[in-house]
Design a protein around this motif. Structure first.
Motif, PDB file in Angstrom:
ATOM      1  N   GLN A   1      -3.433   2.589  -4.267  1.00  0.00           N
ATOM      2  CA  GLN A   1      -3.127   3.948  -4.716  1.00  0.00           C
ATOM      3  C   GLN A   1      -1.673   4.309  -4.436  1.00  0.00           C
ATOM      4  OE1 GLN A   1      -5.183   6.307  -6.392  1.00  0.00           O
ATOM      5  NE2 GLN A   1      -3.157   7.221  -6.638  1.00  0.00           N
ATOM      6  N   ARG A   2      -1.172   3.918  -3.265  1.00  0.00           N
ATOM      7  CA  ARG A   2       0.210   4.252  -2.921  1.00  0.00           C
ATOM      8  C   ARG A   2       1.206   3.533  -3.831  1.00  0.00           C
ATOM      9  NH1 ARG A   2       1.676   2.668   2.275  1.00  0.00           N
ATOM     10  NH2 ARG A   2      -0.157   1.320   2.473  1.00  0.00           N
TER      11      ARG A   2
ATOM     12  N   ASP B   1       1.147   5.255  -7.218  1.00  0.00           N
ATOM     13  CA  ASP B   1       1.937   6.496  -7.205  1.00  0.00           C
ATOM     14  C   ASP B   1       3.436   6.194  -7.171  1.00  0.00           C
ATOM     15  OD1 ASP B   1      -0.410   7.953  -7.162  1.00  0.00           O
ATOM     16  OD2 ASP B   1      -0.432   8.184  -4.987  1.00  0.00           O
TER      17      ASP B   1
END
Length: 493
Positions: free
Chosen positions: A405-406, A409
């Motif tokens: 997820q990081r 993003d």
């Protein structure tokens, strides 16, 4: 077409061409700058596509919960009555499951229609009587809510009626026609306690649920026993102890035994796909920012092209295009961001701090520029010892995002930077999309095209001026020659 040099014997076209050569130098320079700008923009589009593909087509799937699930459930005993699928929250509690009764749908069944009935039979042929407006109404009621009204005409066929019922999302019904029994069947989409009643001309004339001929069976929830305790899910499925159970049939005398354990195969498969995709992406980015730049090979001018064969042109342009994004700040920044995310990924286990290298994911030699390698045996052992923590490193928790997820993003930053500069799409990997001409490079090209158009007009004016001067000289020489001939003729007399 100009015919020049008849009087002077001078090749005026060649002379003008030589005189214009110096005048065209700025135009050639602008043309080369334009070509370099276009090549650089194409290089940005290529890398934008690679980053976007990694973000939207790879990471988007890796960050899903099922991609990082480290648990699996097996069913022994009665394997046909129940299926089991472990989720991320599985607590590894063994379960004994017995299905005493499956959940059912509320179902309305019409009496048998005429043997000649098909899906193309019209309502009028079934004896349906419409209201004063000639409409055949079907009302669907649930509890005290407002009834859902569906309208049909007498010319509607059974098939068109079924389509209208199934298409009405508010009615929440599935309607069908059993060609074998010649009966219309209307079921609630939901199982369990979701009773409905039918009213209107369609019910009284065809379904007849309020008469002995028709039938309305109210749905009921399932009845299952899990580790001795009764449960009544509305659907034929439920999630308990982090395991999604699906009930397929009644158990009879044999229970289904559900065993859930960490195996890591699913997560290892996801990590391997991630590493392969990541390595492919950084290889593409590194090769572009490290590409050699040949300063002695600028884009060819039109005159230079005329003097070269196709093979030579291809070889020249290959070097001219090389290095368009050498040491580019945006791409180097993207590489640094991804590497820093890998360095920062860790989890706390007791007094220990586990990072990627400690669970078997390492980088190669310095010359490989961040390429990742996996020690599968070490990774498998880490998952067996700390399944929840390792899954959280990649998939995250409610409190903290995982690596996937990081990185998802973070990669929006270089995509946005490339989009602002080159006019690419930050949300698509499609390399055929048009450029946004309001981007930085788009505006530069627009300005360059305007200056080239203006300079081209100026060159045309200069060229015409040279020809006018030579034409004036031709006329003067021609006039002088005529006078000389006249004088010579007069002297000969």
């Amino acid at each position: 077409m100009r015919v020049t040099g008849l009087a002077s014997g001078i090749d005026i076209d060649e002379q003008v061409k030589k005189m214009m050569a110096a005048k065209r130098v700025p135009m050639d320079k602008m043309s080369q700058n334009k070509q370099l700008l276009e090549w650089r923009r194409e290089s940005y589009r290529e890398l934008n596509s690679a980053i976007a593909d990694f973000r939207y087509n790879k990471l988007d799937k890796f960050r899903l919960a099922n991609a990082t699930n480290v648990f699996s459930s097996t069913v022994t005993g009665n394997k046909t009555a129940v299926t089991a699928e472990a989720t991320l929250t599985a607590n590894q509690v063994d379960m004994k499951v017995r299905v005493e009764k499956l959940a059912t749908q509320t179902t309305a069944t019409s009496p048998a229609l005429a043997d000649s009935t098909t899906s193309k039979t019209k309502l009028s042929e079934l004896g349906a009587v419409g209201n004063a407006d000639g409409k055949v109404i079907l009302e669907v009621s649930r509890g005290t809510g407002t009834p859902i009204k569906l309208e049909f005409s007498k010319d509607d066929t059974i098939q068109s009626v079924l389509s209208k019922i199934n298409a009405n999302t508010d009615a929440k019904l599935n309607a069908s026609f059993d060609e074998a029994s010649k009966k219309l069947i209307i079921k609630s989409k939901d199982y369990g306690a979701d009773p409905f009643t039918l009213n209107g001309e369609f019910d009284t004339g065809i379904m007849k649920t309020k008469t002995p001929e028709g039938n309305l069976q109210i749905g009921e929830p399932a009845k299952v026993f899990i580790n001795g305790k009764e449960h009544n899910p509305a659907q034929n499925e439920m999630t308990i102890n982090g395991v999604k159970l699906a009930f397929l049939e009644e158990s009879g005398n044999e229970e289904s035994v559900i065993t859930t354990r960490p195996d890591g195969n699913n997560l290892i498969g996801t990590i391997k796909n991630f590493v392969a995709s990541y390595n492919n992406l950084i290889n593409t980015l590194n090769s572009k920012v490290g590409e050699q730049k040949y300063k002695d090979f600028p884009p060819l001018t039109s005159e230079q092209r005329e003097k070269m064969n196709e093979d030579d042109i291809k070889k020249w342009e290959a070097k001219a295009k090389s290095g368009t994004l050498k040491n580019d700040g945006i791409i180097n920044g993207a590489l640094l961001q991804m590497r820093s995310l890998l360095w920062d990924t860790s989890t706390k286990v007791g007094n220990k701090n586990l990072d990627l290298s400690s669970i078997g994911i390492t980088t190669g030699e310095y010359t490989e520029k961040g390429k990742l390698y996996i020690d599968e045996e070490k990774l498998q052992q880490a998952i067996n010892n700390n399944p929840d923590e390792i899954a959280a490193m990649f998939g995250g928790t409610k409190e903290k995002d995982g690596l996937f997820q990081r990185m998802y993003d973070r990669l929006l930053t270089p995509l946005t930077s490339i989009s602002n500069k080159a006019g690419t799409s930050r949300y698509s990997a499609d390399p055929t999309l048009s450029f946004n001409e309001q981007s930085i490079m788009g505006k530069e090209l627009t300005d360059l095209n305007s200056r080239m158009a203006a300079f081209s007009k100026k060159l045309k004016t200069t060229e015409d001026s040279f020809y006018r001067q030579f034409n004036a000289m031709e006329r003067a020489i021609n006039k002088f020659n005529m006078q000389s001939a006249s004088l010579a003729n007069f002297a000969g007399q």
